[in-house]
Write an enzyme that holds these catalytic residues in place. Structure first.
Site, PDB file in Angstrom:
ATOM      1  N   ASN A   1      11.650  -2.614  12.153  1.00 27.53           N
ATOM      2  CA  ASN A   1      11.620  -4.073  11.198  1.00 27.53           C
ATOM      3  C   ASN A   1      11.873  -3.935   9.573  1.00 27.53           C
ATOM      4  O   ASN A   1      12.308  -4.644   8.990  1.00 27.53           O
ATOM      5  CB  ASN A   1      10.546  -5.004  11.632  1.00 27.53           C
TER       6      ASN A   1
ATOM      7  N   HIS B   1       5.443  -1.575  18.115  1.00 24.78           N
ATOM      8  CA  HIS B   1       5.660  -0.574  17.075  1.00 24.78           C
ATOM      9  C   HIS B   1       6.652  -0.952  16.050  1.00 24.78           C
ATOM     10  O   HIS B   1       7.225  -0.546  15.604  1.00 24.78           O
ATOM     11  CB  HIS B   1       6.176   0.660  17.580  1.00 24.78           C
ATOM     12  N   CYS B   2       6.357  -2.426  15.685  1.00 23.54           N
ATOM     13  CA  CYS B   2       7.445  -3.084  14.742  1.00 23.54           C
ATOM     14  C   CYS B   2       8.770  -2.916  14.899  1.00 23.54           C
ATOM     15  O   CYS B   2       9.712  -2.766  14.028  1.00 23.54           O
ATOM     16  CB  CYS B   2       6.976  -2.401  13.246  1.00 23.54           C
ATOM     17  N   ALA B   3       9.287  -2.452  16.137  1.00 20.07           N
ATOM     18  CA  ALA B   3      10.582  -2.243  16.323  1.00 20.07           C
ATOM     19  C   ALA B   3      11.113  -2.885  17.771  1.00 20.07           C
ATOM     20  O   ALA B   3      11.410  -2.181  18.636  1.00 20.07           O
ATOM     21  CB  ALA B   3      10.700  -0.715  16.466  1.00 20.07           C
TER      22      ALA B   3
END
Lengths: 391, 78
Positions: free
Chosen positions: A106, A346-348
């Site tokens: 992100n 995982h911010c993805a």
């Protein structure tokens, strides 16, 4: 400060931030705090010069580790995210076209999606079934108005290392700028900015470069600074008679008092990596990852999301356990086995959609240079027990 | 302008530049000193490089093409 009194832990969250740090990192930070304490470039007294030298030497060490001739091309940021924002927000205009992989964090996707609302056009290229983003598919996506290619050097979810040099070659040939996100690889996988032909490379200081949190930076390729606006404007200690931002490196991108104590630690961390040897670190992390993958293959009901082979990946392993949600698994790992890891997205989210693990995500073990074979075996034993308990 | 015993100071755009120049001179074995910028000379990165006047040309040759500097000023009798 709260202390961890629960006893010994197994730290498998190195992909988020490495722990422990080398003694050298801690010592450099303490030495700065106790014996230096000046503000770099803000005066001519000896403590200010000593602080300036700490920053200068950290810059030199980073230039050396990335194969960059000119240390001024390394500018400091508070993390890889800030560096990526400097690159994306500083270069792009409404109407520009950007090609990006679907495995991005992100830190890349959010600034791009923000600009998309203002007229940026985005093409998202998925990887092949093997998890590798094919350079040909990147090239196919380029158009006349493509300004930038963004690629993660290694996904923080799958660990797959991407063919940065081939993409860099395409970018150079087609006259498009290339931004490499090396948050997961800087210090863990050899990178040469000339060989990879990157124009911009963001790195995290607190992961495999063994600095403290609050450190990171951006490598700026030759000539790119002429087209790249700063993210932040302000005092630099230089050209104070003018209210216009300095146009030279590194000051153009380094306004405000820097994180000198953090950069002292980062410089020491980078020198630790240089003295251990990045290839030796890479070999050790491959060993640990290989040991874990081999053990995992023998546990029924466990699925690895990413390459099975340690040589094409970083020391990040994402997996799911049949019948146990990632968050439940992580909680049990901590409470019953003292194993610290990271479950979820995982911010993805784009990467998880790509590998089919959205929205629950995966359990991620991020190994580091200081993990031991015994810890890997204890991790495997814990997963065996969790699986047995849930079948 | 440069009397015997006089010095020349080199002024830089930033402290990073001054420290880079210092390193180049150190490696080349050219005697120099990083000093606070004298008050009568304009520049605010805080430090400048002072060398003995007779070394001025050698310093210029060493720094040229490797680090940019903004100017030079004579410094009498210091």
């Amino acid at each position: 400060m709260e202390k961890d009194t629960e006893g010994r832990v197994i730290y498998f969250d190195n992909a988020a931030t490495t722990w422990p740090k080398p003694k050298e990192t801690i010592r450099a930070m303490v030495a700065y705090a106790e014996e230096v304490g000046g503000s770099p470039g803000r005066s001519g007294h000896r403590r200010a010069v000593m602080a300036g030298r700490i920053i200068f030497e950290a810059r030199e060490a980073l230039a050396e580790i990335f194969g960059c001739d000119d240390p001024f091309r390394i500018v400091f940021a508070k993390n890889a995210t800030e560096a990526i924002n400097t690159a994306i927000l500083g270069l792009l205009e409404p109407g520009d076209h950007v090609v990006v992989s679907s495995l991005e964090h992100n830190s890349v996707m959010r600034p791009l999606r923000h600009l998309e609302k203002r007229g940026l056009r985005l093409t998202v290229v998925p990887p092949g079934p093997d998890g590798v983003v094919e350079p040909d598919r990147i090239e196919d996506a380029l158009g006349a108005d493509t300004r930038l290619i963004c690629l993660t050097h290694a996904s923080n979810v799958t660990g797959q290392i991407q063919p940065a040099a081939s993409v860099g070659e395409i970018a150079r040939r087609r006259g498009v700028l290339f931004l490499l996100d090396a948050a997961q690889t800087a210090g863990a996988v050899p990178i040469d900015v000339r060989e990879a032909r990157v124009d911009l490379m963001a790195f995290s200081g607190h992961k495999s470069l063994f600095g403290p949190q609050g450190t990171g930076g951006l490598y700026i390729g030759e000539g790119v600074e002429e087209r790249l606006r700063p993210l932040i404007y302000g005092g630099t200690g230089s050209r104070s008679e003018f209210e216009a931002q300095p146009d030279f490196l590194p000051d153009k991108y380094e306004s405000g008092t820097p994180n000198t104590i953090g950069i002292a630690g980062l410089g020491a961390g980078v020198r630790f990596v240089l003295s251990e040897g990045i290839r030796r670190i890479r070999e050790r992390e491959e060993e640990l990852t290989g040991r874990f993958l081999a053990g995992l293959a023998a546990i029924p009901g466990v699925r690895v999301h990413g390459p099975q082979d340690a040589s094409s990946r970083t020391a990040v392993v994402s997996f799911t356990l049949e019948g146990v949600s990632p968050s439940e698994a992580a909680m049990t790992l901590e409470e019953e086995f003292g194993i610290l890891c990271r479950p979820g997205l995982h911010c993805a989210p784009s990467a998880h959609r790509t590998i089919g693990t959205f929205p629950a995500g995966t359990v991620r073990f991020g190994f580091g240079y200081f993990n031991t074979d015994e810890e890997i075996d204890r991790g495997l034993e814990a997963l065996r027990k969790i699986r047995r308990h849930n079948t | 302008m440069t009397t015997k015993g006089g010095h020349v100071v080199f002024l830089f755009p930033s402290v990073s530049h001054a420290l880079k120049a210092e390193k180049i001179l150190k490696e080349a074995g050219v005697t120099h000193k990083l000093i606070p910028v004298p008050r009568h000379i304009s520049s605010d990165c805080g430090v400048c490089l002072r060398v003995e006047a007779p070394l001025r040309d050698e310093v210029v040759a060493r720094l040229r093409g490797r680090v940019t500097w903004e100017g030079e000023a004579p410094l009498e009798g210091s």
